[in-house]
Design a protein around this motif. Structure first.
Motif, short mmCIF file in Angstrom:
data_model
loop_
_atom_site.label_atom_id
_atom_site.label_comp_id
_atom_site.label_asym_id
_atom_site.label_seq_id
_atom_site.Cartn_x
_atom_site.Cartn_y
_atom_site.Cartn_z
N THR A 241 0.83 -1.21 0.00
CA THR A 241 0.00 0.00 0.00
C THR A 241 0.86 1.26 0.00
O THR A 241 0.64 2.18 -0.79
N LEU A 242 1.86 1.30 0.86
CA LEU A 242 2.73 2.48 0.90
C LEU A 242 3.59 2.60 -0.35
O LEU A 242 3.94 3.71 -0.76
N SER A 243 3.91 1.47 -0.98
CA SER A 243 4.73 1.53 -2.19
C SER A 243 3.99 2.20 -3.34
O SER A 243 4.62 2.63 -4.31
N LEU A 244 2.69 2.31 -3.25
CA LEU A 244 1.93 2.99 -4.30
C LEU A 244 2.32 4.46 -4.43
O LEU A 244 2.09 5.08 -5.47
N PHE A 245 2.92 5.01 -3.39
CA PHE A 245 3.33 6.41 -3.41
C PHE A 245 4.78 6.60 -3.87
O PHE A 245 5.24 7.74 -4.01
N TYR A 246 5.52 5.52 -4.11
CA TYR A 246 6.91 5.61 -4.55
C TYR A 246 7.11 6.50 -5.78
O TYR A 246 8.04 7.30 -5.82
N PRO A 247 6.27 6.38 -6.82
CA PRO A 247 6.50 7.21 -8.01
C PRO A 247 6.48 8.72 -7.74
O PRO A 247 6.99 9.50 -8.54
N PHE A 248 5.91 9.13 -6.62
CA PHE A 248 5.84 10.56 -6.32
C PHE A 248 7.09 11.08 -5.62
O PHE A 248 7.21 12.29 -5.40
N ILE A 249 8.04 10.21 -5.26
CA ILE A 249 9.24 10.66 -4.56
C ILE A 249 10.50 10.57 -5.44
O ILE A 249 11.60 10.69 -4.95
N VAL A 250 10.30 10.37 -6.73
CA VAL A 250 11.43 10.19 -7.65
C VAL A 250 12.21 11.48 -7.84
O VAL A 250 11.65 12.54 -8.05
N LYS A 251 13.53 11.35 -7.73
CA LYS A 251 14.45 12.44 -8.05
C LYS A 251 15.51 11.85 -8.97
O LYS A 251 15.94 10.71 -8.81
N TRP A 252 15.95 12.65 -9.93
CA TRP A 252 16.97 12.18 -10.88
C TRP A 252 18.36 12.51 -10.38
O TRP A 252 18.57 13.49 -9.65
N LYS A 253 19.32 11.71 -10.82
CA LYS A 253 20.72 11.97 -10.53
C LYS A 253 21.15 13.21 -11.30
O LYS A 253 20.82 13.38 -12.46
N GLU A 254 21.85 14.10 -10.64
CA GLU A 254 22.29 15.34 -11.31
C GLU A 254 23.48 15.11 -12.20
O GLU A 254 24.29 14.31 -12.02
#
Length: 95
Positions: free
Chosen positions: A82-95
């Motif tokens: 259930t909590l993993s459903l929110f993973y796509p919203f915390i994505v940050k790219w490598k600079e």
């Protein structure tokens, strides 16, 4: 909350594409311009931290509720998924 988008063409990635890449911890490739986006170390750390903390929290909660081992395992699995459903919203790219 907003999903991550491609740095080159600014198109947003789909939730399912980000979700799959986070479970595999692989780079995300834009389907429009073919640009690859590596996940940042902080994103990988957050994904793992959320998973581990959820499991620990689930263990304590299951113990307090007096659940059996099987019930506890199912409870923790459902909580983590259930909590993993929110993973796509915390994505940050490598600079």
């Amino acid at each position: 909350m907003k999903l991550a988008s491609c740095r080159s063409c600014e198109r947003s990635f789909t939730w399912s594409k980000l979700y799959k890449s986070l479970w595999k911890l692989r780079d995300v490739q834009c389907e429009h311009c073919q640009q690859k986006h590596p996940l940042s170390l902080s994103t990988k750390f957050r994904v793992h931290s959320i998973s581990y903390l959820t499991a620990i929290l689930g263990l304590f909660t299951a113990d307090k509720l007096g659940l059996s081992m099987l019930e506890s395992a199912i409870f923790i699995l459902l909580l983590t998924l259930t909590l993993s459903l929110f993973y796509p919203f915390i994505v940050k790219w490598k600079e």
